[in-house]
Design an enzyme around this catalytic site. Structure first.
Site, PDB file in Angstrom:
ATOM      1  CD  GLU A 200      -2.169   1.125   3.019  1.00 31.51           C
ATOM      2  OE1 GLU A 200      -3.241   2.160   2.963  1.00 31.51           O
ATOM      3  OE2 GLU A 200      -1.834   0.514   3.652  1.00 31.51           O
TER       4      GLU A 200
ATOM      5  CB  CYS B  12      -4.515  -0.881   4.656  1.00 29.48           C
ATOM      6  SG  CYS B  12      -3.821  -0.417   6.527  1.00 29.48           S
TER       7      CYS B  12
ATOM      8  CE  LYS C 255      -8.383   1.693   3.464  1.00 27.61           C
ATOM      9  NZ  LYS C 255      -7.242   1.950   4.677  1.00 27.61           N
TER      10      LYS C 255
END
Length: 415
Positions: free
Chosen positions: A156, A272, A216
């Site tokens: 990430e 994440c 995300k």
């Protein structure tokens, strides 16, 4: 007494489920994650999601609590204690059978992870840090590409800059994809013309062209976005909070690698903190993902228990969806997990290197993937039923003859 432990467990599971709802959700390390070292116990997650595992742990605690409450009655206490032992034995036995009968069908694909293990700068990258980071990941990617994997994953936001807005960086990463003839899934921050930011996973095809992206969708509260910024701005400023929030993405998260037919795959991308949400991994599988890839940083955890706790969540997502999961972490733990939660390849914290291994593309759907959080609805019904039962039990008796005249006393009583 026989109902209390189950109602307690249902309520506990419901409260954990509530922690996954909404933008401010923070479901870190729920009860189910405490059992990932005993893999047979968590196999039920493919049916109930992690909620069934949390329910079982809470139920055992409730049964042992009842055994203590009934300790004056040894026979009753022994029954509660025996039932508390039976729950994990039953789950473990069924889980062991499921793991032993695990099928190995599905097209085989190789995957590689590059873990640079470079500390993230406190501010923006300096010119030297940019060059060092890029050199490290170029070297590791070239090493990983020698085996011609179906996909190479970077962690990430590891790209030292904004990949899609920096021609130098984009040319360097595109050259890598062309040179290795391998799709690259890399984590980067993106920004548009309105200065809106996204935490993004970008797929570069083997031809060096951007083949897809995933922004995300589940951001970390008070980490990637800060609520009530208009009112709390002066307070945030005292703690060096970034001046701008990330934006919430809206894409599905399933990316086509675009490789040759013998290496092509549909990848379900997670970033994440999204590994803490069962519904996100299940959604990727419903949308057609053959395996899952998690890009994460974990750099701020250092050498605390945080990276280990976070890695445990990936085990649950793999079991719930029965998908291989490739976990790429900037400073560790990078690993490849099979659909039953077994770690096949791993690189630990603060180590630099390449993790490579085989995964299998799967198209089946578990009951949890098909029906979602159905188990929480069952828990809700249990709790509602218990509330009604308790309210009925507390209702005062009706005195229907309260105003009737007293009956005549017998003669002997008069005397």
């Amino acid at each position: 007494p026989w109902a209390r432990p189950w109602v307690f467990a249902a309520l506990w599971a419901l409260l954990e489920g509530a922690r996954t709802w909404g933008r401010f959700a923070f479901p870190w390390f729920l009860l189910a994650a405490t059992q990932v070292r005993a893999l047979p116990l968590v196999q039920v997650a493919s049916v109930t999601g992690q909620w069934g595992v949390s329910f079982a742990v809470a139920a055992v605690g409730g049964l042992l609590g009842e055994a203590w409450r009934q300790r004056d009655d040894r026979r009753s206490a022994a029954r509660f204690a025996a039932l508390a032992a039976l729950v994990p034995l039953a789950l473990g036995g069924a889980g062991a059978v499921a793991m032993r009968a695990a099928p190995g069908s599905g097209a085989v694909r190789s995957a590689a992870i590059v873990q640079g293990s470079i500390p993230k700068p406190s501010g923006t990258y300096s010119a030297e840090e940019r060059q060092e980071t890029l050199r490290t990941y170029v070297g590791l990617t070239m090493e990983a590409g020698k085996e011609r994997p179906a996909l190479i994953a970077w962690p990430e936001t590891v790209v030292p800059g904004r990949l899609l807005r920096d021609p130098y960086l984009l040319n360097a990463v595109s050259f890598l994809a062309r040179n290795t003839r391998t799709p690259l899934l890399v984590g980067s921050v993106d920004v548009d013309e309105q200065s809106r930011f996204w935490n993004t996973a970008i797929l570069i095809g083997p031809d060096g062209v951007v083949a897809g992206r995933y922004d995300k969708t589940q951001l970390v509260p008070v980490g990637e976005f800060f609520p009530l910024r208009r009112f709390l701005g002066p307070i945030y400023a005292q703690y060096n909070v970034p001046s701008q929030d990330f934006n919430f993405g809206s894409s599905s998260g399933v990316l086509e690698t675009g490789a040759s037919p013998d290496r092509a795959a549909r990848v379900g991308a997670l970033i994440c903190y999204e590994s803490a949400f069962p519904k996100l991994a299940a959604r990727r599988v419903r949308d057609g993902a053959g395996f899952l890839v998690l890009l994460t940083s974990d750099q701020t955890f250092g050498t605390t228990a945080g990276p280990y706790q976070h890695a445990d969540l990936s085990v649950l997502r793999a079991v719930e969806t029965r998908r291989w999961l490739v976990r790429a972490a900037a400073t560790g733990i990078s690993e490849i997990v099979d659909p039953w939660g077994r770690v096949h390849e791993q690189l630990g914290i603060n180590k630099r290197g390449v993790v490579s291994g085989e995964v299998r593309l799967r198209a089946d759907r578990t009951p949890f993937v098909r029906w979602g959080d159905w188990f929480l609805w069952v828990c809700g019904a249990v709790v509602v039923g218990a509330v009604f039962a308790a309210c009925g039990g507390l209702r005062p008796p009706v005195a229907s003859h309260a105003h009737a005249p007293p009956a005549a006393l017998p003669e002997d009583e008069h005397r």
